[in-house]
Motif scaffolding. Structure first.
Motif, PDB file in Angstrom:
ATOM      1  N   LYS A  79       0.823  -1.212   0.000  1.00 41.70           N
ATOM      2  CA  LYS A  79       0.000   0.000   0.000  1.00 41.70           C
ATOM      3  C   LYS A  79       0.859   1.264   0.000  1.00 41.70           C
ATOM      4  O   LYS A  79       0.518   2.256  -0.651  1.00 41.70           O
ATOM      5  N   GLN A  80       1.982   1.235   0.701  1.00 38.86           N
ATOM      6  CA  GLN A  80       2.879   2.393   0.701  1.00 38.86           C
ATOM      7  C   GLN A  80       3.454   2.635  -0.694  1.00 38.86           C
ATOM      8  O   GLN A  80       3.535   3.769  -1.154  1.00 38.86           O
ATOM      9  N   VAL A  81       3.870   1.570  -1.355  1.00 41.48           N
ATOM     10  CA  VAL A  81       4.432   1.709  -2.702  1.00 41.48           C
ATOM     11  C   VAL A  81       3.355   2.196  -3.670  1.00 41.48           C
ATOM     12  O   VAL A  81       3.613   3.073  -4.503  1.00 41.48           O
ATOM     13  N   GLU A  82       2.141   1.687  -3.563  1.00 47.98           N
ATOM     14  CA  GLU A  82       1.052   2.139  -4.433  1.00 47.98           C
ATOM     15  C   GLU A  82       0.761   3.627  -4.222  1.00 47.98           C
ATOM     16  O   GLU A  82       0.561   4.371  -5.182  1.00 47.98           O
ATOM     17  N   ALA A  83       0.747   4.072  -2.964  1.00 49.79           N
ATOM     18  CA  ALA A  83       0.515   5.488  -2.671  1.00 49.79           C
ATOM     19  C   ALA A  83       1.645   6.352  -3.222  1.00 49.79           C
ATOM     20  O   ALA A  83       1.411   7.441  -3.758  1.00 49.79           O
ATOM     21  N   PHE A  84       2.870   5.851  -3.128  1.00 48.35           N
ATOM     22  CA  PHE A  84       4.031   6.573  -3.661  1.00 48.35           C
ATOM     23  C   PHE A  84       3.921   6.705  -5.181  1.00 48.35           C
ATOM     24  O   PHE A  84       4.116   7.784  -5.738  1.00 48.35           O
ATOM     25  N   GLU A  85       3.583   5.607  -5.862  1.00 53.08           N
ATOM     26  CA  GLU A  85       3.439   5.642  -7.319  1.00 53.08           C
ATOM     27  C   GLU A  85       2.325   6.608  -7.732  1.00 53.08           C
ATOM     28  O   GLU A  85       2.480   7.371  -8.686  1.00 53.08           O
ATOM     29  N   LYS A  86       1.218   6.578  -7.013  1.00 51.66           N
ATOM     30  CA  LYS A  86       0.098   7.469  -7.320  1.00 51.66           C
ATOM     31  C   LYS A  86       0.535   8.922  -7.207  1.00 51.66           C
ATOM     32  O   LYS A  86       0.254   9.744  -8.067  1.00 51.66           O
ATOM     33  N   ARG A  87       1.245   9.233  -6.135  1.00 56.84           N
ATOM     34  CA  ARG A  87       1.704  10.609  -5.934  1.00 56.84           C
ATOM     35  C   ARG A  87       2.708  11.027  -7.003  1.00 56.84           C
ATOM     36  O   ARG A  87       2.679  12.159  -7.477  1.00 56.84           O
ATOM     37  N   CYS A  88       3.571  10.119  -7.404  1.00 54.39           N
ATOM     38  CA  CYS A  88       4.537  10.420  -8.470  1.00 54.39           C
ATOM     39  C   CYS A  88       3.817  10.767  -9.762  1.00 54.39           C
ATOM     40  O   CYS A  88       4.255  11.645 -10.510  1.00 54.39           O
ATOM     41  N   ASN A  89       2.725  10.099 -10.044  1.00 49.12           N
ATOM     42  CA  ASN A  89       1.967  10.376 -11.266  1.00 49.12           C
ATOM     43  C   ASN A  89       1.185  11.672 -11.178  1.00 49.12           C
ATOM     44  O   ASN A  89       0.824  12.258 -12.193  1.00 49.12           O
ATOM     45  N   GLU A  90       0.907  12.161  -9.975  1.00 49.71           N
ATOM     46  CA  GLU A  90       0.172  13.400  -9.786  1.00 49.71           C
ATOM     47  C   GLU A  90       1.066  14.639  -9.870  1.00 49.71           C
ATOM     48  O   GLU A  90       0.615  15.704 -10.271  1.00 49.71           O
ATOM     49  N   VAL A  91       2.314  14.505  -9.492  1.00 49.15           N
ATOM     50  CA  VAL A  91       3.229  15.649  -9.419  1.00 49.15           C
ATOM     51  C   VAL A  91       4.032  15.740 -10.702  1.00 49.15           C
ATOM     52  O   VAL A  91       4.730  14.792 -11.072  1.00 49.15           O
ATOM     53  N   PRO A  92       3.948  16.881 -11.387  1.00 49.72           N
ATOM     54  CA  PRO A  92       4.748  17.014 -12.624  1.00 49.72           C
ATOM     55  C   PRO A  92       6.235  17.077 -12.308  1.00 49.72           C
ATOM     56  O   PRO A  92       6.635  17.688 -11.306  1.00 49.72           O
ATOM     57  N   PHE A  93       7.021  16.448 -13.129  1.00 44.76           N
ATOM     58  CA  PHE A  93       8.470  16.418 -12.928  1.00 44.76           C
ATOM     59  C   PHE A  93       9.126  17.358 -13.929  1.00 44.76           C
ATOM     60  O   PHE A  93       8.810  17.316 -15.111  1.00 44.76           O
ATOM     61  N   GLN A  94      10.039  18.173 -13.449  1.00 46.41           N
ATOM     62  CA  GLN A  94      10.815  19.047 -14.325  1.00 46.41           C
ATOM     63  C   GLN A  94      12.275  18.757 -14.070  1.00 46.41           C
ATOM     64  O   GLN A  94      12.781  19.002 -12.976  1.00 46.41           O
ATOM     65  N   LYS A  95      12.933  18.208 -15.073  1.00 43.16           N
ATOM     66  CA  LYS A  95      14.363  17.918 -14.937  1.00 43.16           C
ATOM     67  C   LYS A  95      15.122  19.239 -14.893  1.00 43.16           C
ATOM     68  O   LYS A  95      14.902  20.127 -15.681  1.00 43.16           O
TER      69      LYS A  95
END
Length: 96
Positions: A79-95
């Motif tokens: 569940k922790q990993v799933e929540a982490f993945e979900k949050r990663c998909n919600e936050v835009p990444f800018q290199k």
């Protein structure tokens, strides 16, 4: 490769002698994707990927609690990993 590590340690409590967790994020190889827009123009889009290593280490003070934790620990980690993945998909990444 570019890598970030996040480590957390708990204070001693009634339940745990110690509790440590570590998230290690490493950029994986990027892939180029050829894209076409509605006007027929061609472009290249970079796909970013990241591998995640998650570790939990705990020392429990009570053997009864240890038995109970063994039964639910895998589900909690999932569940922790799933929540982490979900949050990663919600936050835009800018290199940078």
């Amino acid at each position: 490769p570019l890598m970030w590590t996040v480590e957390a340690k708990s204070i001693k409590s009634q339940l745990f002698e110690s509790l440590k967790s570590r998230w290690q994020l490493t950029f994986a190889n990027t892939q180029d994707e050829i894209i076409f827009d509605h006007e027929g123009s061609v472009g290249i889009k970079k796909k970013l990927a990241c591998s995640v290593n998650f570790e939990v280490e705990m020392e429990v003070s009570n053997p009864l609690i240890s038995l109970t934790l063994d039964q639910v620990l895998k589900d909690v980690a999932r569940k922790q990993v799933e929540a982490f993945e979900k949050r990663c998909n919600e936050v835009p990444f800018q290199k940078q």
